[in-house]
Scaffold this active site. Structure first.
Site, mmCIF file in Angstrom:
data_model
loop_
_atom_site.group_PDB
_atom_site.id
_atom_site.type_symbol
_atom_site.label_atom_id
_atom_site.label_comp_id
_atom_site.label_asym_id
_atom_site.label_seq_id
_atom_site.Cartn_x
_atom_site.Cartn_y
_atom_site.Cartn_z
ATOM 1 N N GLU A 46 42.406 38.056 45.271
ATOM 2 C CA GLU A 46 42.016 39.308 45.910
ATOM 3 C C GLU A 46 41.190 39.004 47.159
ATOM 4 O O GLU A 46 40.152 38.354 47.069
ATOM 5 C CB GLU A 46 41.218 40.160 44.918
ATOM 6 C CG GLU A 46 42.056 40.586 43.722
ATOM 7 C CD GLU A 46 41.217 41.012 42.523
ATOM 8 O OE1 GLU A 46 39.994 41.136 42.651
ATOM 9 O OE2 GLU A 46 41.824 41.213 41.449
ATOM 10 N N GLU A 77 44.022 40.797 37.841
ATOM 11 C CA GLU A 77 43.753 39.392 37.544
ATOM 12 C C GLU A 77 44.811 38.800 36.619
ATOM 13 O O GLU A 77 45.162 37.619 36.731
ATOM 14 C CB GLU A 77 42.358 39.246 36.938
ATOM 15 C CG GLU A 77 41.219 39.461 37.927
ATOM 16 C CD GLU A 77 41.006 40.922 38.309
ATOM 17 O OE1 GLU A 77 41.544 41.808 37.606
ATOM 18 O OE2 GLU A 77 40.305 41.179 39.301
ATOM 19 N N GLN A 99 37.868 37.017 41.741
ATOM 20 C CA GLN A 99 36.811 37.307 42.711
ATOM 21 C C GLN A 99 35.407 37.217 42.129
ATOM 22 O O GLN A 99 34.473 36.761 42.791
ATOM 23 C CB GLN A 99 37.062 38.695 43.296
ATOM 24 C CG GLN A 99 36.322 38.959 44.578
ATOM 25 C CD GLN A 99 36.874 40.205 45.249
ATOM 26 O OE1 GLN A 99 36.761 41.307 44.695
ATOM 27 N NE2 GLN A 99 37.462 40.055 46.407
ATOM 28 N N GLY A 102 33.211 38.283 35.971
ATOM 29 C CA GLY A 102 33.478 39.386 35.043
ATOM 30 C C GLY A 102 34.887 39.941 35.164
ATOM 31 O O GLY A 102 35.353 40.649 34.265
ATOM 32 N N HIS A 146 29.652 41.293 37.728
ATOM 33 C CA HIS A 146 29.588 40.410 38.897
ATOM 34 C C HIS A 146 28.669 39.219 38.657
ATOM 35 O O HIS A 146 28.338 38.501 39.586
ATOM 36 C CB HIS A 146 29.120 41.185 40.131
ATOM 37 C CG HIS A 146 30.089 42.228 40.591
ATOM 38 N ND1 HIS A 146 30.335 43.364 39.876
ATOM 39 C CD2 HIS A 146 30.887 42.290 41.683
ATOM 40 C CE1 HIS A 146 31.237 44.096 40.515
ATOM 41 N NE2 HIS A 146 31.588 43.467 41.603
#
Lengths: 344, 109
Positions: A46, A77, A99, A102, A146
């Site tokens: 991404e 994902e 990215q 999580g 994140h």
């Protein structure tokens, strides 16, 4: 030209080049070189193409190596990993990015059920030379999903290798080594260290980055850490030196397989060990490290192996992570418990 | 340096536009994440919009009284290339602080 001046020495291409880089820059350099050296290498994920990644790790790579080799994927994902597995079956060497840590959860089925097993299932005819880059751990006060510490989850899966660099040089060398491996490697980048600068020596032949490394030598106690916790443990060791305690910091680097020899050598010398990680304590990798040390060093240990870890709660977001991530005082407390241990 | 545009975000409740009441920052200002940028008025209420990131304000779109539709440019930030697009906050490097002191009898080491 005056006689006293000498002609500049020719620059030798074969000489190792040292330059000051951030971890972002070191990883970018490694990817750039991998793409140049290996025509089968691909970078996908991404925002890794046009944007250059949210952490700028893939900046400029699409323009330089082409949008066919460095490309954006949909926000899916499971698809990123499924595509990488198919590309590996077709002979490519994909370097996908998830990215944020999580966001790896939606890809766990592909990682566990396909990526880790394809080589085994195919009796070695379908190796999976996939290097999955995952910006990992906390430290940037990001929102939920994140900042996670997934090393134990991945280390438990047969067929996967797991590695985490602790500084720019490690990032460069470990990523280049991981990309050359025939096995799938989960590459956990400590996102709180992305901006840390350091001298990076790039070499044509890959450096020996197998196993653990001693980040700081010492004699009284071994602090075992990986990723972002290594630099914190080095800080702790410097503070402990003020109190006359000489601490060795072992940067584990590879979390699967774990370098048991390096643990045995270090703790065999210091006779005391504290393992530090951000992940929750229960079934965290610290338990595995402690057991390896007990198996190898039981007779010489002066105290039980201590763990300083996160807590058994979801990784907290924002400012709360300061209360969660092992800080200097919590690590010092752990060290003190080991130092004052008395056999009853 | 990278330019990061920030369009007027969806303010919820089906609102499609807002009127600029007052800019709280100026072009050239360095702003921090969550710092109030602008006061805008919708048909429901007046509210302050916090900055989604830190950076230097490169351009403001719309003078007080102008109507801006959701998704149209509101402000453009300029940020160093290596911090553009970041989620979260770049950690600051602080000198390590401690409260815990160590003591040990290492005579038999």
């Amino acid at each position: 030209m005056p006689e006293t001046m000498t002609a500049p020495e020719p620059v030798m291409d074969t000489q190792p080049k040292a330059q000051e880089l951030s971890l972002q820059g070191a990883l970018n350099l490694a990817l750039d070189e991998i793409l140049a050296e290996d025509p089968k290498a691909l970078v996908l994920g991404e925002d890794v193409g046009t944007l250059g990644g949210v952490f700028r790790v893939t900046s400029g790579l699409a323009a330089k190596h082409g949008a066919e080799r460095v490309f954006d994927t949909p926000l899916a994902e499971s698809g990123i990993l499924g595509m990488s597995i198919g590309l590996a079956m077709a002979g490519f060497h994909p370097i996908p990015e998830v990215q944020f840590d999580g966001f790896a959860y939606p890809a766990v089925n592909q990682i566990v059920c396909q990526l880790g097993r394809m080589n085994y299932r195919s009796r070695g005819t379908l190796p999976m030379p996939v290097t999955l880059r995952v910006p990992s751990f906390g430290g940037i006060r990001a929102p939920e999903h994140h900042g996670e510490s997934l090393e134990a989850l991945f280390a438990h899966v047969p067929g996967l290798k797991v590695v985490s660099p602790s500084d720019p040089q490690q990032g460069y060398s470990l990523l280049k080594a991981a990309a050359r491996m025939p096995d799938p490697v989960i590459f956990m980048e400590p996102k709180s260290r992305y901006w840390q600068k350091g001298l990076v020596t790039s070499t044509e032949s890959p450096a020996d980055v197998s196993g653990a490394r001693i980040a700081r030598p010492g004699k009284h106690l071994t602090l075992v850490a990986w990723g972002a916790m290594v630099s914190r443990c080095i800080q702790v060791a410097e503070l402990a030196a003020e109190d006359g305690i000489d601490i060795e910091v072992l940067d584990l680097r590879w979390l699967k397989p774990i370098d048991a020899e390096a643990l045995a050598t270090s703790v065999g010398k210091t006779r005391r060990a504290v393992v530090v990680h951000e992940a929750p304590r229960t079934s965290g990798l610290g338990a595995e490290v402690a057991q390896i040390i007990i198996e190898r060093c039981f007779g010489t240990l002066k105290a039980p192996v201590e763990r300083v870890t996160g807590f058994d709660v979801p990784y907290p977001s924002g400012d709360l992570e300061d209360e969660y991530i092992p800080n200097i005082d919590r690590i010092l407390f752990g060290i003190q418990r080991v130092l004052e241990y008395k056999r009853g | 340096m990278a330019e990061i545009p920030f369009p007027l975000p969806d303010l919820g409740e089906g609102l499609i536009e807002a009127t600029v009441l007052e800019w709280l920052v100026g072009e050239g200002d360095q702003v921090e994440r969550n710092q109030p940028l602008v006061e805008v008025e919708t048909t429901k209420s007046a509210l302050e919009l916090p900055s989604p990131q830190s950076g230097k304000v490169l351009k403001l779109h719309g003078a007080p009284g102008d109507v801006i539709k959701v998704g149209e440019p509101l402000i453009v930030f300029e940020v160093p290339d290596d911090t553009a697009g970041i989620v979260g906050t770049v950690p600051s490097e602080e000198a390590p602080k401690r409260r815990v002191r160590l003591s040990a009898n290492l005579d038999d080491d």
